[in-house]
Scaffold this motif. Structure first.
Motif, PDB file in Angstrom:
ATOM      1  N   ARG A 119      12.397   7.713  -8.043  1.00 62.83           N
ATOM      2  CA  ARG A 119      11.375   7.908  -9.069  1.00 62.83           C
ATOM      3  C   ARG A 119      11.954   8.640 -10.268  1.00 62.83           C
ATOM      4  O   ARG A 119      11.665   8.287 -11.431  1.00 62.83           O
ATOM      5  CB  ARG A 119      10.201   8.689  -8.492  1.00 62.83           C
ATOM      6  N   ALA A 120      12.776   9.647 -10.016  1.00 66.83           N
ATOM      7  CA  ALA A 120      13.414  10.379 -11.115  1.00 66.83           C
ATOM      8  C   ALA A 120      14.363   9.472 -11.891  1.00 66.83           C
ATOM      9  O   ALA A 120      14.411   9.508 -13.135  1.00 66.83           O
ATOM     10  CB  ALA A 120      14.154  11.595 -10.570  1.00 66.83           C
ATOM     11  N   LEU A 121      15.118   8.645 -11.166  1.00 61.62           N
ATOM     12  CA  LEU A 121      16.051   7.717 -11.804  1.00 61.62           C
ATOM     13  C   LEU A 121      15.311   6.731 -12.702  1.00 61.62           C
ATOM     14  O   LEU A 121      15.693   6.510 -13.857  1.00 61.62           O
ATOM     15  CB  LEU A 121      16.843   6.973 -10.725  1.00 61.62           C
ATOM     16  N   TRP A 122      14.237   6.136 -12.172  1.00 64.04           N
ATOM     17  CA  TRP A 122      13.462   5.167 -12.952  1.00 64.04           C
ATOM     18  C   TRP A 122      12.842   5.818 -14.182  1.00 64.04           C
ATOM     19  O   TRP A 122      12.855   5.239 -15.275  1.00 64.04           O
ATOM     20  CB  TRP A 122      12.360   4.559 -12.085  1.00 64.04           C
ATOM     21  N   TYR A 151      -0.412   7.789  -8.863  1.00 64.90           N
ATOM     22  CA  TYR A 151      -0.067   8.858  -9.803  1.00 64.90           C
ATOM     23  C   TYR A 151       1.359   8.688 -10.313  1.00 64.90           C
ATOM     24  O   TYR A 151       1.646   8.896 -11.500  1.00 64.90           O
ATOM     25  CB  TYR A 151      -0.219  10.223  -9.125  1.00 64.90           C
ATOM     26  N   VAL A 152       2.260   8.316  -9.433  1.00 64.91           N
ATOM     27  CA  VAL A 152       3.668   8.173  -9.800  1.00 64.91           C
ATOM     28  C   VAL A 152       3.822   7.096 -10.876  1.00 64.91           C
ATOM     29  O   VAL A 152       4.458   7.319 -11.917  1.00 64.91           O
ATOM     30  CB  VAL A 152       4.506   7.802  -8.557  1.00 64.91           C
ATOM     31  N   ARG A 153       3.222   5.942 -10.647  1.00 63.82           N
ATOM     32  CA  ARG A 153       3.381   4.820 -11.579  1.00 63.82           C
ATOM     33  C   ARG A 153       2.722   5.104 -12.917  1.00 63.82           C
ATOM     34  O   ARG A 153       3.316   4.839 -13.986  1.00 63.82           O
ATOM     35  CB  ARG A 153       2.791   3.546 -10.958  1.00 63.82           C
ATOM     36  N   HIS A 154       1.497   5.599 -12.890  1.00 70.18           N
ATOM     37  CA  HIS A 154       0.793   5.854 -14.143  1.00 70.18           C
ATOM     38  C   HIS A 154       1.461   6.974 -14.934  1.00 70.18           C
ATOM     39  O   HIS A 154       1.600   6.876 -16.163  1.00 70.18           O
ATOM     40  CB  HIS A 154      -0.672   6.169 -13.852  1.00 70.18           C
ATOM     41  N   ALA A 155       1.884   8.017 -14.242  1.00 64.39           N
ATOM     42  CA  ALA A 155       2.562   9.107 -14.944  1.00 64.39           C
ATOM     43  C   ALA A 155       3.875   8.633 -15.556  1.00 64.39           C
ATOM     44  O   ALA A 155       4.227   9.031 -16.680  1.00 64.39           O
ATOM     45  CB  ALA A 155       2.812  10.269 -13.978  1.00 64.39           C
ATOM     46  N   ARG A 156       4.618   7.793 -14.836  1.00 64.47           N
ATOM     47  CA  ARG A 156       5.881   7.263 -15.366  1.00 64.47           C
ATOM     48  C   ARG A 156       5.623   6.452 -16.634  1.00 64.47           C
ATOM     49  O   ARG A 156       6.356   6.583 -17.626  1.00 64.47           O
ATOM     50  CB  ARG A 156       6.575   6.409 -14.302  1.00 64.47           C
ATOM     51  N   TYR A 195       0.836  -1.206   0.000  1.00 60.08           N
ATOM     52  CA  TYR A 195       0.000   0.000   0.000  1.00 60.08           C
ATOM     53  C   TYR A 195       0.869   1.254   0.000  1.00 60.08           C
ATOM     54  O   TYR A 195       1.625   1.513   0.941  1.00 60.08           O
ATOM     55  CB  TYR A 195      -0.947   0.043   1.194  1.00 60.08           C
ATOM     56  N   LEU A 196       0.744   2.037  -1.072  1.00 61.88           N
ATOM     57  CA  LEU A 196       1.462   3.302  -1.207  1.00 61.88           C
ATOM     58  C   LEU A 196       0.502   4.413  -1.618  1.00 61.88           C
ATOM     59  O   LEU A 196       0.897   5.375  -2.284  1.00 61.88           O
ATOM     60  CB  LEU A 196       2.599   3.163  -2.227  1.00 61.88           C
ATOM     61  N   GLY A 197      -0.773   4.247  -1.233  1.00 62.17           N
ATOM     62  CA  GLY A 197      -1.747   5.303  -1.480  1.00 62.17           C
ATOM     63  C   GLY A 197      -1.611   6.415  -0.456  1.00 62.17           C
ATOM     64  O   GLY A 197      -0.727   6.412   0.401  1.00 62.17           O
ATOM     65  N   ASP A 198      -2.547   7.382  -0.511  1.00 61.37           N
ATOM     66  CA  ASP A 198      -2.390   8.550   0.354  1.00 61.37           C
ATOM     67  C   ASP A 198      -3.599   8.859   1.229  1.00 61.37           C
ATOM     68  O   ASP A 198      -3.630   9.914   1.875  1.00 61.37           O
ATOM     69  CB  ASP A 198      -2.056   9.780  -0.495  1.00 61.37           C
ATOM     70  N   LEU A 227       4.195  14.853 -11.134  1.00 63.13           N
ATOM     71  CA  LEU A 227       3.491  13.771 -10.431  1.00 63.13           C
ATOM     72  C   LEU A 227       4.460  12.735  -9.860  1.00 63.13           C
ATOM     73  O   LEU A 227       4.059  11.907  -9.043  1.00 63.13           O
ATOM     74  CB  LEU A 227       2.482  13.096 -11.368  1.00 63.13           C
ATOM     75  N   GLN A 228       5.720  12.773 -10.276  1.00 58.64           N
ATOM     76  CA  GLN A 228       6.708  11.890  -9.657  1.00 58.64           C
ATOM     77  C   GLN A 228       6.961  12.281  -8.200  1.00 58.64           C
ATOM     78  O   GLN A 228       7.611  11.534  -7.454  1.00 58.64           O
ATOM     79  CB  GLN A 228       8.024  11.923 -10.446  1.00 58.64           C
ATOM     80  N   LEU A 229       6.457  13.407  -7.775  1.00 59.46           N
ATOM     81  CA  LEU A 229       6.606  13.851  -6.387  1.00 59.46           C
ATOM     82  C   LEU A 229       5.345  13.590  -5.567  1.00 59.46           C
ATOM     83  O   LEU A 229       5.305  13.911  -4.371  1.00 59.46           O
ATOM     84  CB  LEU A 229       6.926  15.353  -6.362  1.00 59.46           C
ATOM     85  N   HIS A 230       4.328  13.030  -6.176  1.00 60.45           N
ATOM     86  CA  HIS A 230       3.039  12.843  -5.506  1.00 60.45           C
ATOM     87  C   HIS A 230       3.160  11.807  -4.387  1.00 60.45           C
ATOM     88  O   HIS A 230       3.919  10.843  -4.489  1.00 60.45           O
ATOM     89  CB  HIS A 230       1.982  12.392  -6.518  1.00 60.45           C
ATOM     90  N   LYS A 231       2.376  12.003  -3.328  1.00 61.55           N
ATOM     91  CA  LYS A 231       2.403  11.061  -2.218  1.00 61.55           C
ATOM     92  C   LYS A 231       1.777   9.720  -2.591  1.00 61.55           C
ATOM     93  O   LYS A 231       2.195   8.664  -2.100  1.00 61.55           O
ATOM     94  CB  LYS A 231       1.673  11.656  -1.013  1.00 61.55           C
TER      95      LYS A 231
END
Length: 830
Positions: free
Chosen positions: A684-687, A648-653, A524-527, A640-644
């Protein structure tokens, strides 16, 4: 024909300790037994050696077409054999799998000698057993179940108190599903107590006697609305019925798209693939347009699919597992209609064996690959359509991955059982759940893990080609015998109770977590849930009708999984939740297969096709917000790579990956990588740099000096993705092996070496093997060995030098053992 009494070997457990004796003294040869005789004096067919069921009465279908001739077990699985005596034996799985039930009773016969023995194997539950029964009183004198093993083993029974009385043997198979069968053979009398080298031990007997109390579950067979109300959750949480039958049935897999819609696979064809063109499976799209927690738009995307088991969305279409195929169904214009027929990307996935273990639970990894699981008893040989055998990769018991644009397929790590759930934490660590064996695993690239059955194998075409000499030419599977040991579970607990074994604990494991069978895994990594749940591992427990929660804690190079409190209990024995995912609001969807039958079996009519549910678990008054990331600008997706919320992080990536290289995107990502103080944001930025083509070797090499062990480790993995390390990279690996303070980084170095040409590994290995502090680590000694073994196989002189310098005792031991094996192989070839 050899005598039956010379080679009896089954595996057994007893429920009647007073009648069993286990001798600590083993004779050179097993004793010769005496056949019981009937009242008219003829020898009874209690060893089945006339190839019939003469002198037996069968009821039900389990014993149709019995007895079995020869060792059919060894032909279907490499880790066990029948170990029967003579030519014939009883094995109720061998004809119709675990589906049929029945009873087999012998004619009565007089006890003429004080001791008896017979062979037993099969399932360990009370429903699979052998009984000795007094003919006059119907009293059960003795009963025993198997030990979830096919191997027949002898059990000795003391019958002195019943000399001169008539008894009969009753063989019972009343269970369907996993290990729902019984093996039996070779009942004999003995004048003195016989001793068998492989007989059941007292410790095994004691375990047979330990039976936890039966679970008490409130409900069975609720309506969808009632089922939602019955779910018990921690304070502050609520469960909503998002969809239920007849709107959804047999949901086996699902994904959430960039608009927050649920794509759900319905598996009507399971458990048998239908004839070509007759598949009944389909993919549905569910949408909640007003945020009330229940769908109000339902679209049929595709019908006629055949044995669907896994699904994910992305790159302008849907990725679908329908053994023997991994397919892509294009929908470039996003009109929710296929642009054309499915494209078969890979074939060779098994659909003839245990189809509840074939390719499943697809998810996008942080590195831009599509990841999935595969079970142990589905022997697959995977490759592109039309590929010859030498271009195919064997897969059983594995986490695999497929690159969506390069179209490259790999086994990421090998081992475990019939895993049906994989996810990544915020540091990019891969976790899976499993069944039967311990349930929790931290999967490292190139790792070999404890298996439920079968042998370890080569996990790349390079390994297969390198090890041709050591392979069995008669086996399709590229078995490799020199791994010697495997990495064990990270869990410090199991979810099943008692000591009889995981299957015997079904419906008796409420106190431990519900049982051994798991499906789906979510980090779980939701917010929107309380902070205490972030990073925890959630997995569905089939027999326990609940969601377990495990707590990963760092230890050494990896993790230990602690037993957290169960998160949810559905309080309904029909509930069988298959997977769970969090959405853009941090709420969690759970798909429920929902069926009275809890175990896989191959009877097509044995599954209820009318049920299915999707629940939504919400904390407090979490607000719903519509979303469509495909409409976001590139710069918005970068932010969105900064989102909690990692949704959002995964889909935006992935959307950025689909759009391809963009200098402005790369510039913004490099700024996050260099300036953001949060390690997870740097990762996240690296990936995202990597998946969008912006991670140059120069940038990646510079990260090998980063303060964070996670950044250094992931830089290693990304640099090694194409298995072609530069000279600079090899120097850096040697430096890290020798001097990096983090065992986690050294773990990634060891994994990288398995993707490095063998003749370029030595300097790095010398650095790793000198790290004596790693000798007791959970992962490192074996990962070091997996990287070292090919060097030993190629050069004995170099192997001796490595052994002399090594400060890892396990590696020294295995080098010695491998050198000896090489000598034997060389001698055999001369």
């Amino acid at each position: 024909m050899m005598l039956k009494s010379l080679f009896p070997r089954p595996r057994i457990l007893s429920l009647s300790l007073s009648f069993i004796f286990v001798s600590p003294i083993f004779s050179a040869l097993p004793p010769t037994g005496i056949k019981p005789v009937s009242s008219d004096g003829h020898s009874l067919n209690l060893d089945f050696e006339d190839g019939t069921l003469r002198d037996w009465k069968a009821e039900g279908k389990a014993f149709e077409k019995q007895p079995i001739k020869g060792d059919t077990v060894a032909k279907r699985r490499g880790d066990m054999k029948s170990d029967h005596a003579g030519e014939y034996w009883i094995g109720t799985y061998e004809i119709a799998d675990d589906d049929p039930t029945g009873t087999l009773s012998s004619v009565p016969f007089k006890v003429t000698h004080p001791f008896a023995s017979f062979l037993i194997g099969g399932g360990s539950t009370e429903q699979n057993r052998v009984e000795l029964v007094r003919a006059d009183t119907q009293q059960i004198l003795f009963k025993i179940s198997g030990l979830d093993s096919e191997n027949l083993r002898p059990v000795v029974v003391d019958l002195q108190a019943h000399l001169g009385k008539e008894i009969f043997v009753r063989v019972i198979d009343h269970q369907i599903g996993g290990w729902g069968h019984i093996n039996f053979d070779d009942f004999k009398f003995y004048a003195a107590r016989p001793a068998f080298a492989n007989a059941v031990t007292l410790a095994e007997l004691a375990k047979q006697a330990e039976v936890p109390p039966a679970d008490v579950v409130k409900y069975a067979g609720l309506s969808p609305e009632e089922a939602a109300r019955a779910i018990a959750l921690p304070p502050g949480f609520s469960a909503k019925l998002f969809a239920g039958e007849p709107d959804v049935k047999q949901p086996i897999a699902f994904a959430i798209d960039d608009r927050g819609r649920l794509w759900v696979a319905e598996a009507y064809t399971y458990p048998r693939r239908a004839p070509e063109g007759q598949g009944k499976d389909r993919i549905l799209i569910f949408e909640d347009t007003d945020g009330d927690g229940r769908f109000n738009k339902r679209t049929v995307f595709m019908e006629g699919l055949n044995l669907i088991s896994g699904m994910e969305v992305g790159f302008g279409g849907v990725w679908v597992g329908t053994a023997p195929h991994l397919m892509f169904i294009p929908d470039k214009n996003s009109d929710d209609k296929p642009d054309g027929p499915p494209e078969v990307l890979l074939d060779g996935w098994d659909f003839r064996a245990d189809t509840h273990e074939t390719l499943n639970t697809f998810t996008w990894g942080p590195d831009g690959w599509l990841y999935g699981c595969h079970g142990v008893f589905c022997p697959s040989n995977v490759g592109k359509p039309g590929a010859p055998a030498n271009e195919r990769q064997w897969v059983d018991a594995a986490v695999w991955r497929f690159h969506p644009t390069k179209r490259v397929f790999e086994v990421f790590a090998e081992g475990a059982s019939n895993q049906w759930g994989v996810d990544f934490d915020e540091h990019g660590q891969c976790f899976i759940e499993a069944c039967v064996i311990p349930h929790l695993w931290h999967m490292i690239q190139g790792g070999r893990y404890q298996r439920q059955g079968g042998e370890h194998y080569c996990i790349s075409l390079e390994e297969i080609q390198r090890n041709q000499r050591s392979r069995n030419p008669n086996s399709r599977k590229p078995v490799y015998p020199f791994f010697y040991d495997d990495i064990k579970t990270i869990g410090d607990h199991v979810h099943w109770a008692g000591s009889k074994g995981p299957h015997a604990a079904n419906a008796r494991s409420d106190s431990a977590g519900g049982g051994h069978a798991h499906a789906g895994l979510m980090v779980y990594l939701g917010d929107s849930w309380p902070a205490e749940y972030r990073g925890k591992l959630f997995m569905n427990n089939i027999h326990g009708q609940r969601v377990n929660m495990d707590i990963p804690e760092r230890r050494g190079s990896g993790y230990v999984g602690k037993h957290g409190a169960d998160f949810a209990n559905f309080n309904d024995t029909w509930s069988q939740t298959m997977n769970l995912l969090y959405d853009q609001n941090g709420s969690v969807y759970v798909i429920d297969w929902y069926d009275k039958n809890q175990c896989h079996h191959n009877n097509v009519e044995g599954h209820d096709r009318s049920n299915g549910r999707i629940f939504k678990i919400v904390y407090g008054d979490t607000k719903w917000a519509p979303v469509d990331l495909q409409k976001r600008r590139d710069d918005e997706l970068v932010q969105l790579q900064l989102h909690k919320n990692d949704w959002y992080v995964r889909h935006a990536r992935r959307v950025l990956q689909e759009r391809g290289p963009n200098p402005k995107v790369h510039e913004a990502l490099r700024k996050i990588l260099s300036e953001n103080p949060d390690v997870t944001r740097k990762l996240r930025a690296l990936w995202t740099l990597h998946v969008t083509g912006g991670l140059t070797e120069k940038i990646a090499l510079s990260q090998l000096n980063h303060a964070s062990e996670y950044v250094r480790a992931w830089a290693i993995q990304l640099l090694m993705e194409d298995r072609n390390p530069s000279a600079d990279m090899l120097k850096e690996l040697a430096r890290l092996a020798k001097g990096d303070a983090s065992p986690f980084v050294r773990l990634y170095v060891a994994a990288a070496l398995q993707r490095t040409p063998v003749n370029q590994r030595v300097e790095v290995l010398e650095g790793l093997l000198a790290r004596g502090e790693d000798a007791q680590d959970h992962n490192l000694p074996l990962m070091y060995w997996y990287a070292t073994e090919p060097v030993v196989a190629q050069d004995t002189k170099l192997a001796v030098a490595l052994m002399t310098k090594s400060k890892i005792p396990l590696v020294r031991q295995f080098i010695t053992r491998r050198i000896a094996s090489s000598d034997k192989v060389a001698s055999a070839g001369q």
